[in-house]
Design a protein around this motif. Structure first.
Motif, PDB file in Angstrom:
ATOM      1  N   GLU A  78       0.847  -1.184   0.000  1.00 43.99           N
ATOM      2  CA  GLU A  78       0.000   0.000   0.000  1.00 43.99           C
ATOM      3  C   GLU A  78       0.892   1.247   0.000  1.00 43.99           C
ATOM      4  O   GLU A  78       1.886   1.298   0.734  1.00 43.99           O
ATOM      5  CB  GLU A  78      -0.882  -0.007   1.253  1.00 43.99           C
ATOM      6  CG  GLU A  78      -1.913   1.093   1.251  1.00 43.99           C
ATOM      7  CD  GLU A  78      -2.778   1.054   2.511  1.00 43.99           C
ATOM      8  OE1 GLU A  78      -2.732   0.039   3.239  1.00 43.99           O
ATOM      9  OE2 GLU A  78      -3.445   2.058   2.759  1.00 43.99           O
ATOM     10  N   ASN A  88       1.712  -5.486   2.469  1.00 43.41           N
ATOM     11  CA  ASN A  88       0.504  -6.257   2.788  1.00 43.41           C
ATOM     12  C   ASN A  88       0.740  -7.748   2.597  1.00 43.41           C
ATOM     13  O   ASN A  88      -0.183  -8.551   2.696  1.00 43.41           O
ATOM     14  CB  ASN A  88      -0.669  -5.793   1.922  1.00 43.41           C
ATOM     15  CG  ASN A  88      -1.160  -4.428   2.372  1.00 43.41           C
ATOM     16  OD1 ASN A  88      -0.938  -4.023   3.515  1.00 43.41           O
ATOM     17  ND2 ASN A  88      -1.801  -3.703   1.475  1.00 43.41           N
ATOM     18  N   HIS A 118      -2.152   1.443  -4.456  1.00 42.82           N
ATOM     19  CA  HIS A 118      -1.701   0.056  -4.285  1.00 42.82           C
ATOM     20  C   HIS A 118      -0.693  -0.357  -5.358  1.00 42.82           C
ATOM     21  O   HIS A 118      -0.828   0.019  -6.525  1.00 42.82           O
ATOM     22  CB  HIS A 118      -2.899  -0.906  -4.343  1.00 42.82           C
ATOM     23  CG  HIS A 118      -3.668  -0.927  -3.064  1.00 42.82           C
ATOM     24  ND1 HIS A 118      -4.734  -0.087  -2.822  1.00 42.82           N
ATOM     25  CD2 HIS A 118      -3.485  -1.658  -1.940  1.00 42.82           C
ATOM     26  CE1 HIS A 118      -5.187  -0.308  -1.599  1.00 42.82           C
ATOM     27  NE2 HIS A 118      -4.450  -1.255  -1.035  1.00 42.82           N
TER      28      HIS A 118
END
Lengths: 225, 266
Positions: B7, B69, B130
């Motif tokens: 992210e 992530n 992202h």
């Protein structure tokens, strides 16, 4: 390096960095029989395995080629020496909404013509596409009547929307993508580079561009802002 | 493999995914594109055992801030932006593991201008905030460090197509030239603050083909070095061009940095 004949036009060759070849029209050819961007497009469309990219200017062509393929490239280009390259005769239609024209006042003042009269003249004409360049998808269209020629704005805009139709000096231009620009905006067209655009659907060099007028609501519904 | 990616918490002034490939549609006015410093891109990919041309992130002037992530190996390179994983400083051209939830961050570049981040999985795209990896990409195998970033401001140029338009004094000045990088710089090009040059005759008012590394002489006598995102054609004389090996070095020179070049005749 000896000059190279392509489509019956002599080019001087300048090699740059062992991966670029600049072809410049030799000085003794005052008026070429065919346009240089049309030849460049022919080379580009030939998809020679030695070539990465082709760029065209008024009197020269820049070829980006694969390293160590220079001799092969020259051999391939020599095959075009007497090629007759003829532009696509079918006209290409582009929808235009003139209600997006932000510079009508300046254009009318300069040409001393009414907006409706100018639109009517533009709709009657077929403008040959003479080259792409300046910004992604930007089209230079020729044969604008002298009475409709308008000098570029003294201060360019920082942002001109994709699809914009504009007059800059003796040319009509279409901005394929959003960019800064100093041409006089007279409308917005269907020619714009969006997420899923396909180069194959672009008109080719020399093809005659015809404008089809559409209203603002139709434009927004079909092409967005 | 699940595609959680990274992210982007802060993109910094200019964050983008780049490869070494040029845009394929330059005929239609698309700029050359690609990474500004191919040497660093190849090196960070090599450390992670990837193809030299794999997609990486390019940060200009200031580091981005990313949250993992998913677990990944990363390698940073190019300009030193004081990169850290959480609070631990990391070095350039080394492979580091970053685990889910950890933060990669840095500051302004301390030397050079552009920094690169390679990931063990293949970047698919940067979408919104992202970084998305390709679905089928597996982690690569790290390799030992084999490159050290160094700012190189001693450059080589060659004569451009309009070299002979320069007057004799300007030709002599160009043979060994020094200047500073002006604040007016971007991925399109960099203006130089240096000796003003002049040409003998007017340059015809027609556009000519340009390319990354070409040195244009502006009507003011100032020099402009075009970079990867420059327009494909232009209207100024191309008096010289940077040696291809030096374009990546030039693109790493920060605002105010002095540079010197010498002319090599091919």
């Amino acid at each position: 390096m000896n000059p190279l004949l392509i489509a019956s036009i002599n080019f001087n060759l300048i090699e740059i960095d062992n991966d670029k070849l600049l072809l410049q029209v030799t000085n003794n050819q005052i008026k070429q029989s065919t346009s240089i961007p049309l030849i460049a497009e022919h080379i580009n469309n030939s998809q020679l395995k030695q070539i990465h990219n082709v760029v065209a200017a008024e009197n020269e062509i820049l070829i980006y080629y694969k390293k160590e393929s220079f001799t092969e490239l020259l051999n391939e280009l020599q095959k075009f020496s007497n090629s007759k390259i003829i532009p696509d005769k079918e006209s290409f239609k582009i929808e235009v909404c003139f209600e997006f024209g932000e510079d009508w006042e300046a254009v009318c003042n300069h040409t001393k013509k009414k907006r409706e009269q100018i639109i009517s003249e533009l709709l009657k004409c077929k403008f040959p596409l003479i080259n792409y360049g300046f910004q992604p998808g930007f089209m230079y269209l020729d044969d604008l009547d002298e009475s409709l020629s308008v000098p570029r704005r003294s201060t360019p805009r920082l942002k001109v929307p994709a699809g914009t139709l504009a007059i800059g000096g003796k040319y009509v231009g279409i901005y394929g993508s959003e960019s800064p620009g100093g041409w006089n905006i007279i409308g917005r067209s269907s020619h714009k580079i969006i997420d899923n655009f396909e180069i194959e659907h672009f008109p080719s060099i020399g093809q005659k561009i015809e404008f089809i007028q559409i209203g603002k609501q139709s434009y927004l519904r079909k092409y967005g802002k | 493999m699940a595609n959680k990616g990274f992210e982007i918490l802060n993109a910094g002034p200019d964050l983008r995914a780049v490869t070494l490939d040029a845009n394929k549609h330059m005929f239609y006015g698309f700029p050359f594109g690609s990474a500004m410093d191919y040497k660093s891109v190849m090196a960070v990919n090599q450390v992670l055992g990837k193809e030299p041309n794999s997609k990486v992130l390019e940060c200009s002037l200031k580091a981005c801030k990313l949250r993992a992530n998913e677990d990944s190996f990363i390698c940073v390179g190019g300009a030193d932006m004081g990169w850290k994983i959480d609070s631990e400083t990391i070095e350039g051209y080394q492979c580091y593991e970053i685990n889910t939830g950890q933060i990669l961050s840095g500051g302004f570049s301390k030397n050079g201008l552009r920094s690169y981040i390679a990931f063990s999985r293949e970047i698919d795209e940067v979408s919104g905030n992202h970084i998305i990896f390709q679905n089928d990409s597996e982690k690569s195998t790290p390799q030992p460090k084999a490159y050290q970033f160094k700012v190189n401001n001693n450059l080589v140029i060659h004569r451009g197509p309009e070299w002979n338009l320069l007057d004799q004094k300007s030709k002599e000045a160009m043979m060994i030239y020094s200047a500073r990088i002006s604040p007016n710089l971007s991925r399109m090009g960099t203006y130089l603050d240096g000796k003003v040059l002049t040409i003998k005759t007017n340059f015809p008012k027609q556009s000519v083909c340009t390319f990354p590394g070409v040195i244009q002489l502006l009507p003011s006598g100032q020099l402009l070095v075009l970079a990867q995102d420059a327009q494909t054609t232009g209207g100024y004389p191309r008096i010289a061009y940077l040696d291809k090996d030096n374009l990546a070095d030039f693109n790493q020179l920060p605002i105010g940095k002095e540079l010197k070049w010498r002319l090599e005749i091919l």
